[in-house]
Enzyme design. Structure first.
Site, PDB file in Angstrom:
ATOM      1  N   HIS A   5      -8.369   3.468   8.527  1.00 31.99           N
ATOM      2  CA  HIS A   5      -8.837   2.177   8.034  1.00 31.99           C
ATOM      3  C   HIS A   5     -10.272   1.883   8.456  1.00 31.99           C
ATOM      4  CE1 HIS A   5      -4.686   1.082   6.869  1.00 31.99           C
ATOM      5  NE2 HIS A   5      -5.279   0.190   6.094  1.00 31.99           N
ATOM      6  N   ASN A  63       0.838  -1.196   0.000  1.00 27.63           N
ATOM      7  CA  ASN A  63       0.000   0.000   0.000  1.00 27.63           C
ATOM      8  C   ASN A  63       0.877   1.252   0.000  1.00 27.63           C
ATOM      9  OD1 ASN A  63      -2.335   1.487  -0.064  1.00 27.63           O
ATOM     10  ND2 ASN A  63      -3.167   0.689   1.855  1.00 27.63           N
TER      11      ASN A  63
END
Length: 495
Positions: free
Chosen positions: A349, A318
């Site tokens: 998140h 990521n």
């Protein structure tokens, strides 16, 4: 999930059409912005229904904040609002509608839009308020010197190439792509001088797109066949915990978490291929003259699977989110930057407790790995044979540590996560604490020396590469500005 895949495949075809028929040499930037925005909103509406209005509301209010607050403090207000709005949406989705569901949800695209809103706010603040000498080299090169129009802002946040799965890109890179500025190539001549050349024709992304689609196909095949036979939940199965030996349990822990990664490989690589198919993502040529289409790539699979340190894994997993966390939090934190960065990552998140368990564990793992590397690595790099053994051991340790850390991220809830950790007697938590007690972390200094002292050598090299990756284009409107921007980037790369 079917809607997501169908929309991404449609976006891939639309990207080819966009590059062919709405090329910058044939169409004005205004038309390209309009088409990219409306296609993006159409895909969002098709995939998420009226929940897609959240994308427009979040972007619209953030833009209004930027206009009325002013460049001095807008980055703070935009950061709080965008992250707060995202969190409220995640709370309502998780605790009111469908707790524990892995299906595609509207908060996923909002996570990318939140990154774009906050990063652009900081870049405008850097470019229009802060003094040039107060900026780091990367901040100086990413700084935005004028306020974007509402159309440019919506196009950046909601374009069809990245609205569903990203990846994050800098505003300057996106505007450069839309406006079709000439591709720039920087090569070092034999005498060490920088030779800047301008390509008059766009390089073709076809080979890069085909390679990435092949990776997508293999990742999807692996996910649909192997992943389902190695569920992460089996790590907390009562019979397995009672009968399996410790080596077997740790081996299954590693292979089950490794098998969970291909779905991310599929989604992120497909998103990267879509951007490339539209002509976005080119970052120059390598020393052999081969085109490189990884400007906004989100992962490096080989480095992930063979990473020999916790930090190396995070640097290649990521990637764009890691850069976002670094730019909006780590570089600007006044105290405990590592802890603040992991907390921000957890909040971004979502609101599942497992996310917080994972990232709090990640703090311990990162600090412990850093302490070990700073204190003992130098004793194992003198001999190639010894270093090879060291690399093998650190690879095995890293893979187990990563798997151990992210189990709660997959299990989501507190009870199964603590069931797993208690079955392992919290062994790596305890080991990390003991490492921090035995091996002290090096003291850091403010400014650039601070970053240098806490980053290992390989991390600095990766950061140099990231600087080149993320800042390979000029965004000024004249040739003098382009040369000035290139000089800025070259100096940053040398530093």
């Amino acid at each position: 999930q079917v809607n997501f895949v169908v929309c991404q495949l449609f976006a891939l075809l639309a990207a080819v059409w966009f590059r062919t028929y709405l090329h910058s040499s044939k169409t004005s930037p205004f038309i390209r912005h309009v088409v990219a925005t409306f296609l993006g909103l159409y895909l969002a509406l098709f995939c998420f229904g009226w929940y897609a209005l959240h994308f427009v509301i979040q972007s619209g209010i953030s833009y209004y904040i930027m206009i009325i607050i002013g460049v001095e403090n807008m980055h703070k207000y935009c950061f709080v609002f965008a992250l707060g709005y995202l969190t409220v949406c995640q709370i309502t989705r998780v605790y009111i509608f469908d707790y524990g569901q892995y299906s595609a949800d509207f908060s996923g695209p909002m996570m990318i839009i939140t990154q774009k809103i906050t990063s652009l706010a900081f870049e405008i603040h850097d470019g229009m308020f802060r003094k040039n000498e107060d900026l780091t080299p990367s901040q100086r090169c990413l700084a935005v010197r004028r306020m974007p129009s509402l159309l440019e802002y919506l196009s950046y946040n909601c374009n069809f190439m990245g609205i569903l799965a990203g990846p994050l890109c800098s505003y300057k890179d996106y505007i450069t792509f839309i406006e079709g500025r000439s591709y720039q190539l920087q090569q070092s001549e034999a005498n060490g001088k920088e030779d800047t050349k301008y390509e008059q024709t766009d390089p073709s992304p076809n080979i890069a797109v085909a390679q990435k689609l092949l990776i997508c196909g293999l990742s999807l095949l692996f996910h649909m066949t192997v992943t389902k036979t190695l569920p992460v939940e089996y790590n907390i199965d009562d019979n397995f915990r009672a009968t399996a030996s410790w080596p077997v349990r740790f081996f299954y822990l590693y292979v089950s978490l490794m098998a969970a990664r291909p779905k991310y490989y599929f989604a992120w690589t497909l998103a990267d291929a879509i951007n490339n198919a539209a002509g976005f993502g080119f970052r120059g040529y390598d020393k052999n003259g081969v085109t490189r289409w990884d400007l906004i790539s989100n992962l490096r699979i080989q480095q992930i699977e063979f990473s020999t340190s916790f930090k190396m894994f995070l640097d290649n997993w990521n990637i764009q989110t890691a850069l976002w966390l670094k730019r909006v939090c780590y570089e600007r934190a006044t105290f405990s930057p590592t802890i603040q960065t992991f907390i921000l990552s957890a909040i971004w998140h979502g609101v599942y407790p497992g996310y917080y368990l994972t990232f709090l564990t990640g703090v311990l793992m990162t600090l412990a790995a850093r302490a070990i590397r700073n204190n003992i690595r130098q004793y194992f790099v003198g001999s190639p044979a010894v270093k090879l053994c060291y690399d093998i051991i650190t690879w095995m340790t890293t893979q187990v540590a990563i798997s151990y850390t992210v189990v709660p991220f997959v299990l989501l809830s507190v009870k199964p996560s603590f069931t797993f950790y208690s079955s392992c007697y919290f062994c790596l938590h305890i080991a990390s604490i003991l490492v921090l007690l035995v091996f002290p972390l090096k003291r850091t200094q403010k400014g650039s020396k601070k970053l240098e002292s806490i980053q290992p050598v390989w991390s600095k090299k990766l950061e140099e590469e990231n600087l080149l990756q993320k800042n390979s284009y000029s965004t000024t409107n004249n040739s003098f500005g382009q040369k000035q921007e290139i000089t800025c980037r070259y100096q940053a790369l040398k530093q």
